[in-house]
Design a protein around this motif. Structure first.
Motif, PDB file in Angstrom:
ATOM      1  N   GLY A  12       0.809  -1.211   0.000  1.00  0.00           N
ATOM      2  CA  GLY A  12       0.000   0.000   0.000  1.00  0.00           C
ATOM      3  C   GLY A  12       0.840   1.259   0.000  1.00  0.00           C
ATOM      4  N   ASN A  13       0.444   2.203   0.817  1.00  0.00           N
ATOM      5  CA  ASN A  13       1.021   3.543   0.802  1.00  0.00           C
ATOM      6  C   ASN A  13       2.058   3.754   1.903  1.00  0.00           C
ATOM      7  OD1 ASN A  13       1.084   6.108  -0.290  1.00  0.00           O
ATOM      8  ND2 ASN A  13      -0.456   6.899   1.098  1.00  0.00           N
ATOM      9  N   VAL A  14       2.623   2.684   2.431  1.00  0.00           N
ATOM     10  CA  VAL A  14       3.469   2.805   3.614  1.00  0.00           C
ATOM     11  C   VAL A  14       4.708   3.682   3.409  1.00  0.00           C
ATOM     12  CG1 VAL A  14       2.702   0.653   4.667  1.00  0.00           C
ATOM     13  CG2 VAL A  14       4.701   0.643   3.223  1.00  0.00           C
ATOM     14  N   PHE A  15       5.310   3.644   2.238  1.00  0.00           N
ATOM     15  CA  PHE A  15       6.548   4.405   2.039  1.00  0.00           C
ATOM     16  C   PHE A  15       6.297   5.906   2.070  1.00  0.00           C
ATOM     17  CE2 PHE A  15       7.582   0.330  -0.134  1.00  0.00           C
ATOM     18  CZ  PHE A  15       8.478  -0.112   0.809  1.00  0.00           C
ATOM     19  N   SER A  16       5.193   6.362   1.495  1.00  0.00           N
ATOM     20  CA  SER A  16       4.911   7.798   1.506  1.00  0.00           C
ATOM     21  C   SER A  16       4.522   8.283   2.904  1.00  0.00           C
ATOM     22  CB  SER A  16       3.807   8.146   0.503  1.00  0.00           C
ATOM     23  OG  SER A  16       2.578   7.598   0.914  1.00  0.00           O
ATOM     24  N   LEU A  17       4.169   7.369   3.793  1.00  0.00           N
ATOM     25  CA  LEU A  17       3.849   7.725   5.177  1.00  0.00           C
ATOM     26  C   LEU A  17       5.090   7.690   6.068  1.00  0.00           C
ATOM     27  CD1 LEU A  17       0.610   5.569   5.606  1.00  0.00           C
ATOM     28  CD2 LEU A  17       0.737   8.048   5.282  1.00  0.00           C
ATOM     29  N   GLY A  18       6.231   7.382   5.488  1.00  0.00           N
ATOM     30  CA  GLY A  18       7.463   7.299   6.271  1.00  0.00           C
ATOM     31  C   GLY A  18       7.690   5.934   6.883  1.00  0.00           C
ATOM     32  N   PHE A  19       6.890   4.959   6.488  1.00  0.00           N
ATOM     33  CA  PHE A  19       7.060   3.608   7.005  1.00  0.00           C
ATOM     34  C   PHE A  19       8.190   2.925   6.244  1.00  0.00           C
ATOM     35  CE2 PHE A  19       3.208   4.536   9.009  1.00  0.00           C
ATOM     36  CZ  PHE A  19       2.808   3.510   9.846  1.00  0.00           C
ATOM     37  N   GLY A  20       8.959   2.145   6.950  1.00  0.00           N
ATOM     38  CA  GLY A  20      10.036   1.385   6.337  1.00  0.00           C
ATOM     39  C   GLY A  20      10.241   0.097   7.111  1.00  0.00           C
ATOM     40  N   PRO A  21      11.103  -0.763   6.611  1.00  0.00           N
ATOM     41  CA  PRO A  21      11.277  -2.071   7.254  1.00  0.00           C
ATOM     42  C   PRO A  21      12.032  -1.981   8.576  1.00  0.00           C
ATOM     43  CG  PRO A  21      12.793  -1.834   5.418  1.00  0.00           C
ATOM     44  CD  PRO A  21      11.923  -0.616   5.413  1.00  0.00           C
ATOM     45  N   LEU A  22      11.597  -2.786   9.502  1.00  0.00           N
ATOM     46  CA  LEU A  22      12.289  -2.975  10.774  1.00  0.00           C
ATOM     47  C   LEU A  22      12.425  -4.476  10.963  1.00  0.00           C
ATOM     48  CD1 LEU A  22      13.373  -1.982  13.549  1.00  0.00           C
ATOM     49  CD2 LEU A  22      11.071  -2.412  14.411  1.00  0.00           C
ATOM     50  N   ARG A  23      13.632  -4.920  11.184  1.00  0.00           N
ATOM     51  CA  ARG A  23      13.882  -6.344  11.385  1.00  0.00           C
ATOM     52  C   ARG A  23      14.604  -6.518  12.702  1.00  0.00           C
ATOM     53  NH1 ARG A  23      14.821 -10.891   7.474  1.00  0.00           N
ATOM     54  NH2 ARG A  23      15.794 -12.500   8.712  1.00  0.00           N
ATOM     55  N   TRP A  24      14.149  -7.477  13.478  1.00  0.00           N
ATOM     56  CA  TRP A  24      14.851  -7.811  14.711  1.00  0.00           C
ATOM     57  C   TRP A  24      15.089  -9.302  14.765  1.00  0.00           C
ATOM     58  CZ3 TRP A  24       9.778  -6.232  14.611  1.00  0.00           C
ATOM     59  CH2 TRP A  24       8.825  -7.053  15.217  1.00  0.00           C
ATOM     60  N   VAL A  25      16.187  -9.661  15.421  1.00  0.00           N
ATOM     61  CA  VAL A  25      16.613 -11.051  15.474  1.00  0.00           C
ATOM     62  C   VAL A  25      16.711 -11.478  16.931  1.00  0.00           C
ATOM     63  CG1 VAL A  25      18.479 -12.656  14.907  1.00  0.00           C
ATOM     64  CG2 VAL A  25      17.928 -10.788  13.346  1.00  0.00           C
ATOM     65  N   CYS A  26      16.254 -12.678  17.191  1.00  0.00           N
ATOM     66  CA  CYS A  26      16.367 -13.275  18.517  1.00  0.00           C
ATOM     67  C   CYS A  26      17.633 -14.131  18.508  1.00  0.00           C
ATOM     68  CB  CYS A  26      15.128 -14.116  18.809  1.00  0.00           C
ATOM     69  SG  CYS A  26      15.238 -15.020  20.348  1.00  0.00           S
ATOM     70  N   ALA A  27      18.708 -13.576  19.036  1.00  0.00           N
ATOM     71  CA  ALA A  27      20.015 -14.237  18.953  1.00  0.00           C
ATOM     72  C   ALA A  27      20.074 -15.550  19.736  1.00  0.00           C
ATOM     73  CB  ALA A  27      21.112 -13.293  19.441  1.00  0.00           C
ATOM     74  N   SER A  28      19.261 -15.680  20.783  1.00  0.00           N
ATOM     75  CA  SER A  28      19.302 -16.915  21.570  1.00  0.00           C
ATOM     76  C   SER A  28      18.685 -18.090  20.813  1.00  0.00           C
ATOM     77  CB  SER A  28      18.563 -16.733  22.893  1.00  0.00           C
ATOM     78  OG  SER A  28      17.159 -16.697  22.681  1.00  0.00           O
ATOM     79  N   GLY A  29      17.781 -17.786  19.881  1.00  0.00           N
ATOM     80  CA  GLY A  29      17.092 -18.836  19.132  1.00  0.00           C
ATOM     81  C   GLY A  29      15.968 -19.504  19.910  1.00  0.00           C
ATOM     82  N   LYS A  30      15.678 -18.999  21.118  1.00  0.00           N
ATOM     83  CA  LYS A  30      14.638 -19.592  21.962  1.00  0.00           C
ATOM     84  C   LYS A  30      13.281 -18.951  21.666  1.00  0.00           C
ATOM     85  CE  LYS A  30      17.828 -20.478  25.762  1.00  0.00           C
ATOM     86  NZ  LYS A  30      18.172 -20.112  27.146  1.00  0.00           N
ATOM     87  N   ASP A  31      12.270 -19.791  21.543  1.00  0.00           N
ATOM     88  CA  ASP A  31      10.920 -19.294  21.276  1.00  0.00           C
ATOM     89  C   ASP A  31      10.451 -18.300  22.337  1.00  0.00           C
ATOM     90  OD1 ASP A  31      10.667 -20.721  18.935  1.00  0.00           O
ATOM     91  OD2 ASP A  31       9.438 -22.323  19.812  1.00  0.00           O
ATOM     92  N   GLU A  32      10.768 -18.582  23.604  1.00  0.00           N
ATOM     93  CA  GLU A  32      10.300 -17.693  24.669  1.00  0.00           C
ATOM     94  C   GLU A  32      10.949 -16.308  24.575  1.00  0.00           C
ATOM     95  OE1 GLU A  32      13.381 -20.535  26.605  1.00  0.00           O
ATOM     96  OE2 GLU A  32      11.704 -20.740  25.221  1.00  0.00           O
ATOM     97  N   ASP A  33      12.180 -16.238  24.096  1.00  0.00           N
ATOM     98  CA  ASP A  33      12.830 -14.943  23.908  1.00  0.00           C
ATOM     99  C   ASP A  33      12.232 -14.204  22.711  1.00  0.00           C
ATOM    100  OD1 ASP A  33      14.439 -15.394  26.110  1.00  0.00           O
ATOM    101  OD2 ASP A  33      16.154 -16.099  24.919  1.00  0.00           O
ATOM    102  N   LEU A  34      11.934 -14.942  21.664  1.00  0.00           N
ATOM    103  CA  LEU A  34      11.295 -14.331  20.502  1.00  0.00           C
ATOM    104  C   LEU A  34       9.922 -13.789  20.895  1.00  0.00           C
ATOM    105  CD1 LEU A  34      11.548 -13.694  17.485  1.00  0.00           C
ATOM    106  CD2 LEU A  34      10.552 -15.936  17.011  1.00  0.00           C
ATOM    107  N   LEU A  35       9.195 -14.524  21.727  1.00  0.00           N
ATOM    108  CA  LEU A  35       7.898 -14.071  22.213  1.00  0.00           C
ATOM    109  C   LEU A  35       8.039 -12.758  22.992  1.00  0.00           C
ATOM    110  CD1 LEU A  35       4.867 -14.459  22.616  1.00  0.00           C
ATOM    111  CD2 LEU A  35       5.392 -15.914  24.575  1.00  0.00           C
ATOM    112  N   LYS A  36       9.092 -12.628  23.792  1.00  0.00           N
ATOM    113  CA  LYS A  36       9.327 -11.379  24.535  1.00  0.00           C
ATOM    114  C   LYS A  36       9.518 -10.205  23.580  1.00  0.00           C
ATOM    115  CE  LYS A  36      11.427 -13.605  28.534  1.00  0.00           C
ATOM    116  NZ  LYS A  36      12.688 -13.886  29.253  1.00  0.00           N
ATOM    117  N   THR A  37      10.255 -10.428  22.494  1.00  0.00           N
ATOM    118  CA  THR A  37      10.448  -9.337  21.529  1.00  0.00           C
ATOM    119  C   THR A  37       9.128  -8.989  20.846  1.00  0.00           C
ATOM    120  OG1 THR A  37      11.070 -10.736  19.640  1.00  0.00           O
ATOM    121  CG2 THR A  37      12.848 -10.019  21.107  1.00  0.00           C
TER     122      THR A  37
END
Length: 116
Positions: free
Chosen positions: A30-55
């Motif tokens: 949609g129109n996300v770029f003209s609204l100033g929206f851009g990608p944000l990516r985060w990684v759960c370095a521990s690889g644990k599901d419970e840590d990913l859930l916290k993020t």
């Protein structure tokens, strides 16, 4: 085949030059770029599901706060989509690559999520 593709491209347009059928980007992002929206990516370095859930929970908290700040109607729609996506990510096994998430947010959201 090439002739056919040109013919479709020519006949699929409107007199003003726009296309009758929306593009992939229009349909999915949609129109996300003209609204100033851009990608944000985060990684759960521990690889644990419970840590990913916290993020995910931190991201959802940031998005809820943004929704309380009375965003424009277009921004609100994107923020609500992001909130739904993050809240259901674990349920839908929405892992991108190695225990990572990605969504599109505005600058304020990206900064707040990075600081969280």
């Amino acid at each position: 085949k090439q002739w056919y593709q040109r013919r479709v491209a020519i006949t699929a347009g409107k007199p003003d030059g726009s296309f009758i059928y929306p593009t992939y980007v229009q349909l999915t992002i949609g129109n996300v770029f003209s609204l100033g929206f851009g990608p944000l990516r985060w990684v759960c370095a521990s690889g644990k599901d419970e840590d990913l859930l916290k993020t995910d929970q931190l991201a959802a908290e940031v998005i809820r706060k943004q929704l309380e700040e009375t965003p424009s109607p277009e921004e609100e729609g994107n923020l609500r989509d992001n909130l739904t996506w993050v809240e259901k990510a674990m349920e839908n096994k929405m892992v991108v690559g190695s225990q990572a998430r990605i969504l599109y947010s505005n600058q304020a959201g990206r900064s707040r999520m990075a600081a969280a």
